[in-house]
Structure formats: structure tokens, C-alpha cells
Write a protein that holds these residues in place. Structure first.
Motif, short mmCIF file in Angstrom:
data_model
loop_
_atom_site.label_atom_id
_atom_site.label_comp_id
_atom_site.label_asym_id
_atom_site.label_seq_id
_atom_site.Cartn_x
_atom_site.Cartn_y
_atom_site.Cartn_z
N UNK A 1 -3.51 -14.36 -25.85
CA UNK A 1 -2.76 -13.22 -25.33
C UNK A 1 -2.68 -12.14 -26.40
N UNK A 2 -1.74 -11.22 -26.30
CA UNK A 2 -1.75 -10.06 -27.19
C UNK A 2 -1.15 -10.32 -28.57
N UNK A 3 -0.35 -11.37 -28.71
CA UNK A 3 0.34 -11.60 -29.98
C UNK A 3 -0.38 -12.64 -30.83
N UNK A 4 -0.16 -12.54 -32.12
CA UNK A 4 -0.69 -13.54 -33.05
C UNK A 4 0.29 -13.69 -34.20
N UNK A 5 0.40 -14.89 -34.73
CA UNK A 5 1.30 -15.15 -35.85
C UNK A 5 0.48 -15.32 -37.12
N UNK A 6 0.96 -14.68 -38.18
CA UNK A 6 0.28 -14.71 -39.47
C UNK A 6 1.19 -15.40 -40.47
N UNK A 7 0.68 -16.41 -41.14
CA UNK A 7 1.42 -17.13 -42.16
C UNK A 7 0.90 -16.72 -43.53
N UNK B 1 -1.28 -6.76 -30.50
CA UNK B 1 -2.42 -5.87 -30.37
C UNK B 1 -2.29 -5.01 -29.12
N UNK B 2 -2.51 -3.70 -29.28
CA UNK B 2 -2.36 -2.74 -28.20
C UNK B 2 -3.64 -1.93 -28.03
N UNK B 3 -3.81 -1.40 -26.82
CA UNK B 3 -4.87 -0.43 -26.60
C UNK B 3 -4.48 0.86 -27.31
N UNK B 4 -5.33 1.40 -28.20
CA UNK B 4 -4.94 2.59 -28.96
C UNK B 4 -4.67 3.82 -28.10
N UNK C 1 -1.51 2.27 -25.19
CA UNK C 1 -0.41 1.58 -25.87
C UNK C 1 0.01 0.31 -25.13
N UNK C 2 -0.84 -0.21 -24.25
CA UNK C 2 -0.53 -1.43 -23.52
C UNK C 2 -1.11 -2.64 -24.25
N UNK C 3 -0.45 -3.81 -24.15
CA UNK C 3 -0.97 -5.01 -24.82
C UNK C 3 -2.36 -5.39 -24.33
#
Length: 473
Positions: A183-189, A217-220, A223-225
């Protein structure tokens, strides 16, 4: 404002042309033909973010970005109806190590670089490290998603001190994407650790900071995911990190579902609110011998506020919005100040608890920050069965930073985020709410403290005495 900006740009262009002379078919700066020599100061080694991390942040000079925006005659944050993300993107699953990135801050080897990371007492400024971490999270995110999308910081789930620094040393900042479902989100450790010798691995005892950031992450254009590449999880360590990402995602959803904006306090919390109200009555009852103790401070007396205009030097790679790491630095330093003013003692950073970035902060806007001491541990009034050392030498203080942004003309305002910092102070001191809004802030902070305690791997953390001896703020 637009007319002023256009006039200023014309003047910049005119000055650039006037200060040049023609030589053949080229324009040469007039100063280059002068006989008198000039000596300039050495360039800054950092602009607040370590130089090796700035290339991913700003790629176009501000004057060029402003000229382009004015030529297109549109608002920089206005969404377009047309998507810029290709319909056929490569969303092939990726490995965690595909996004791995590390940078070494040579603080021990470069005294001038160290100069930009130290405060007045010789401690390393954690706010500046936070800026570097946010910049690093952007580098890691784009290694995973590619440049076709716009990736922004949605939340900082946790920043904790793992092993306090006892000496100035080179620091290694490293991290990778550890949770992404597609999906649009990601987690960074990420982690900050004492830089190991060449060919060696980082030891657990050398890790200064652990943290996780959630990016979206969005469409530049719209602005949608948009969807991102999911992760391939193979090794036991990767499975452990991925499981932590799943847990953090569930906690975020739980926090939203049980928010005090949607639901009333539960029975236990309602009893605490009633007990605080009764305590206030006792403090002011002339027939009751109980008076407000010297170590009890009302919440409204702990507030500190700042207002800052957002300059383009701290913009992100998309030019017209402020870099998230700059907001972390500003909020941390205000929280540190609020904790010091509350306790009249030097606070020691413990953690940045789950915090959210709600709306972007435009360049040129006015950022208002309000710091409030919302919770102390041990608390003034404990819940039934709750154990706490009321005579403890140290107190954990939770500071809430509420931020909002206005345009220069103050035509509108909107919230931009809430940031929650925890410090330890060497003093026995308590905070006490007395209005309904303050009770809600207290209850929310109490929930957050309990939630964070449940998610600690070892349940212990760093002792206050050890943390106090650290070389960090």
C-alpha cells in the motif's frame, strides 16, 4: 505579496546582468577583471543537515524554483487533476537490504563539523541528529519507491536512547525499509551508533539511538496516496523487524480508534479526573488544612510558545514545503526548554514518543509551536493498584508540542502536527491539570506513556543516572 516577489526577482536578474562584462560571446563577472583580490570565508560544512544527506533534499536553487512557479502562475501546493505517476509502474517486491543506506558523521575527526553539533555545554545536540535521521529516512524511502512518487514523513513512531554516549566519537547513521505491504505507507527502521572500525559490525552496546519513521508515498500532481513495492521477508531477523512493523501499524490504528476525540474517557480515567478535581477543592478550601505542595505545578503555568517564519533554506526536495527534520529540531529544542523551565533543572532526553505530521508547512508561512507539560511519572494521583515511588529522586516529564501554521497575512490557520517528548529531570515535581481540556491532554499523555511501556522490548530502558551522564542533551 506576489507583486513584491516578482519585483525582487527582477532585481536579482538585473543585478546579475549588470555585474557582468562581455568577453567575446561570454559574460564574465566584473569582479573577475578587477585587480584587487578578495578572500571569502570557508563554505559552511553543514546547513543543519549533514552534507552527504542534502543531495536528496534540495536539488534546485530557491530563486529558480520561485521563478518557475511564478511562470506557471499556480499555487505550489495546489493539486492537479492529472496524475504524474506512470500507470504502469514496476512494483516488483524488494528485499530489505535493497534500501539499506548508511552515513558516517566524522565528529571525532572533524572539529569544525563537530562545532555544528554541539550545544553551549558541550553536549551533542539531539535536534540536529534528528534532522539527519529524517533526511536519511528520505534517502532510504526513495531507494525503495523510486523518484516517480512524492514520499513524505507521516509519523515518527519512536526515537529512544539505547546506550548513552560517554565520549565524542564518529557516528554511523544507518537504516532500511522494514515494513511495506504494497500500500502507500512504509516503515523505516534506523539507528545511530558509534562508527565501527572498517570490516567490523556495530555492537549492540555501541548503539546510541533506535528509531522508526512511517513514510507515505503520494502522486506528486494529485497528492493522492499511491502503492509502493511490497517487501520480501526471508531471514529470522527480517521476520522479526517485519513483525514489529505490523505491531506498530496495529498500535497506530488502535490509537486512532480509541482517540479522545471520538470517545469519552473510560471509567478509570473518569475516576482520576474526579480525584484531581477533589484535590483542587482541598487546596482552596479554607477549612481544609491541605495546601498545594511546592512541587505541584498547574499545567497552564508550564506553557511556552514560539512563532517562527519558515524560510526557504529549510525546504524539502519538493521546494515549497518545509523539511520535516527541521520541525523535529524546532519541537525538540522547545520541549527541552519547557522541561528545564518546569523543573529548574537540566533535563535528559528519554524518547520521542509516537508523534504525527498532520499537514505540510509551506515556505513563507508562520509556524506557531506550543509546549505543555502534560504528564509526570510518578503521577500526583495514582490509579488503584498503580505502583510508583512517590519519593523518587527523578521524575519523567512528558512534553506535548502542538503546532499550527498560518500564512503571513494570517488569513487562515491549520494544525500541522503533535509531537510528544519524554525527559528525565533530577527533581521530585508533579504537574496538575485543572480544566477539562487539560484533563483530556493529561489522559491522552497517560495512555501514551502506558502504551509505550508495553512496546518496550525489555521493559527497562536506560536508568536516569546513566542517562544523566550522557554526552547528549
Amino acid at each position: 505579496m506576489g507583486l513584491i516577489a516578482k519585483t525582487a526577482l527582477r532585481r536579482v536578474s538585473q543585478v546579475s546582468r549588470c555585474n557582468c562584462v562581455k568577453s567575446g560571446s561570454s559574460l564574465i563577472p566584473a569582479t573577475a577583471l578587477a585587480t584587487r583580490g578578495f578572500q571569502s570565508s570557508a563554505p559552511q560544512r553543514t546547513d543543519g543537515v549533514f552534507r552527504e544527506l542534502t543531495s536528496m533534499r534540495v536539488r534546485t536553487p530557491w530563486v529558480e524554483a520561485l521563478q518557475q512557479q511564478q511562470a506557471e502562475s499556480k499555487e505550489p501546493k495546489a493539486p492537479s487533476s492529472k496524475s504524474e505517476v506512470p500507470k504502469e509502474r514496476d512494483l516488483t517486491p524488494k528485499h530489505m537490504n535493497d534500501s539499506y543506506h548508511s552515513v558516517v558523521l566524522p565528529l571525532a575527526r572533524d572539529p569544525w563539523l563537530l562545532d555544528t553539533y554541539l550545544n553551549s555545554s558541550g553536549h551533542i545536540r539531539l535536534g540536529t541528529i534528528f534532522m539527519d535521521l529524517d533526511a536519511l529516512s528520505g534517502v532510504i524511502a526513495y531507494k525503495h519507491t523510486g523518484d516517480a512518487v512524492t514520499t513524505v514523513t507521516a509519523s515518527c513512531d519512536r526515537i529512544t536512547i539505547h546506550s548513552p554516549l560517554t565520549e565524542i566519537c564518529d557516528l554511523q547513521l544507518s537504516g532500511r525499509v522494514t515494513y511495506a505491504t504494497g500500500r502507500s505507507s512504509l516503515e523505516i527502521t534506523m539507528q545511530v551508533a558509534k562508527a565501527p572500525k572498517e570490516g567490523e559490525e556495530v555492537n549492540d552496546k555501541d548503539v546510541l539511538i533506535n528509531c522508526t519513521f512511517t513514510m507515505v508515498s503520494l502522486d506528486p500532481a494529485t497528492k493522492k496516496p499511491v502503492n509502493v513495492n511490497p517487501l520480501i521477508v526471508e531471514t529470522p531477523e527480517e521476520k522479526r523487524l517485519y513483525a514489529l512493523g505490523e505491531r506498530n501499524s496495529k498500535i497506530r490504528k488502535e490509537r486512532r480508534d480509541t482517540s479522545l476525540l471520538k470517545h469519552t474517557p473510560n471509567d478509570l480515567e473518569s475516576d482520576l479526573i474526579h480525584a484531581f478535581w477533589q484535590k483542587q477543592l482541598q487546596y482552596h478550601d479554607p477549612y481544609d488544612g491541605l495546601r498545594q505542595p511546592e512541587n505541584v505545578v498547574f499545567m497552564d503555568a508550564t506553557r511556552l510558545q514560539t512563532a517562527t517564519i519558515m524560510q526557504p533554506q529549510f525546504r524539502n526536495r519538493h521546494q515549497f514545503m518545509i523539511f520535516g527534520g527541521f520541525l523535529l529540531k524546532q519541537t525538540f529544542e522547545l520541549a527541552f526548554t519547557a522541561a528545564a523551565a518546569f523543573a529548574h533543572a537540566r533535563p535528559t532526553f528519554v524518547s520521542l514518543d509516537p508523534s504525527t505530521f498532520q499537514n505540510p508547512v509551506p515556505v513563507g508561512s508562520i509556524l506557531y509551536l506550543t509546549a505543555t507539560v502534560v504528564y509526570t511519572d510518578p503521577p500526583l494521583i495514582r490509579a488503584p493498584g498503580e505502583k510508583a515511588n512517590a519519593d523518587s529522586e527523578y521524575t519523567r516529564v512528558q512534553i506535548r508540542i502542538d503546532s499550527k501554521v498560518r500564512d503571513v497575512e494570517h488569513g487562515f490557520s491549520k494544525p500541522t502536527g503533535q509531537f510528544n517528548y519524554t525527559f528525565t529531570v533530577p527533581k521530585n515535581i508533579r504537574v496538575m491539570p485543572r480544566t477539562y481540556q487539560e484533563f483530556m491532554m493529561y489522559v491522552d499523555a497517560r495512555r501514551r506513556a502506558e502504551q509505550v511501556q508495553r512496546t518496550l522490548d525489555d521493559g527497562s530502558g536506560v536508568s536516569p543516572k546513566t542517562a544523566e551522564e550522557s554526552l547528549t542533551e
